[in-house]
Write an enzyme that holds these catalytic residues in place. Structure first.
Site, PDB file in Angstrom:
ATOM      1  N   HIS A   1       5.016  -2.125   3.510  1.00  0.00           N
ATOM      2  CA  HIS A   1       5.878  -2.148   2.146  1.00  0.00           C
ATOM      3  C   HIS A   1       5.424  -3.159   1.139  1.00  0.00           C
ATOM      4  O   HIS A   1       4.837  -4.242   1.890  1.00  0.00           O
ATOM      5  CB  HIS A   1       7.503  -2.077   2.239  1.00  0.00           C
ATOM      6  CG  HIS A   1       7.971  -3.377   3.237  1.00  0.00           C
ATOM      7  ND1 HIS A   1       7.935  -3.500   4.438  1.00  0.00           N
ATOM      8  CD2 HIS A   1       8.488  -4.504   2.610  1.00  0.00           C
ATOM      9  CE1 HIS A   1       8.567  -4.365   4.820  1.00  0.00           C
ATOM     10  NE2 HIS A   1       8.800  -5.355   3.648  1.00  0.00           N
ATOM     11  N   ALA A   2       5.540  -3.080   0.017  1.00  0.00           N
ATOM     12  CA  ALA A   2       5.265  -4.111  -1.023  1.00  0.00           C
ATOM     13  C   ALA A   2       6.013  -4.069  -2.259  1.00  0.00           C
ATOM     14  O   ALA A   2       5.915  -2.739  -2.759  1.00  0.00           O
ATOM     15  CB  ALA A   2       3.779  -4.367  -1.102  1.00  0.00           C
TER      16      ALA A   2
END
Length: 163
Positions: free
Chosen positions: A78-79
């Site tokens: 994730h980011a």
């Protein structure tokens, strides 16, 4: 506008940000980078990320902070990035397993990719929590690993994510 987004996501469900076009049950990649490239490509096809190569680079940078392979055959890369227009996810299933530098050292089979724009930090965390909560259940994980088609992934998620 962000207040409206927050209201919209008050009753957040995974299928709100995981669309059928972003689900694959036959990942062909055998490396972490390859898996990220495959999943980002699904989002790029639907114009959900700006530049796929940059998006993969952002995710690999995030991985340097600590692996998102959380154990039990799961990874949730994730980011938060300006490469994303909105909170979106992709789902991939690897039948062979992928070395993802997981906390338990085991390969991952279930990969949920989650990206969000920088101004959606709250939604990003809420979405991560939602995914994590469901994946704690070993029967849910096994159901996902046993699917025969992408539509079944969404059906299983929709059923479990009611509560």
């Amino acid at each position: 506008m962000l207040a409206n987004q927050e209201e919209k996501w008050e009753k957040l469900r995974i299928v709100d940000f995981l669309k059928p076009s972003a689900v694959t049950i036959e990942l062909s990649a055998t490396t972490k980078k390859g898996v990220l490239e495959e999943l980002v490509a699904l989002l790029a096809k639907e114009n959900k990320v700006k530049d796929p190569k940059t998006m993969v680079d952002v995710l690999l940078e995030r991985e340097k902070l600590g692996s998102t392979g959380i154990g039990q055959g799961i990874a949730i890369p994730h980011a938060k990035t300006d490469q994303a227009h909105e909170v979106v996810a992709a789902f991939g299933l690897s039948r062979r397993g992928v070395q993802f530098d997981s906390l338990d050292g085991d390969p991952v089979y279930i990969i949920f990719l989650l990206v969000a724009p920088p101004d959606a930090a709250g939604l990003h965390l809420k979405a991560l929590a939602r995914i994590s909560r469901l994946l704690k259940d070993k029967f849910f994980r096994q159901s996902l690993r046993d699917v025969k088609d992408p539509a079944e992934v969404l059906k299983i998620i929709r059923e479990e994510d009611k509560y």
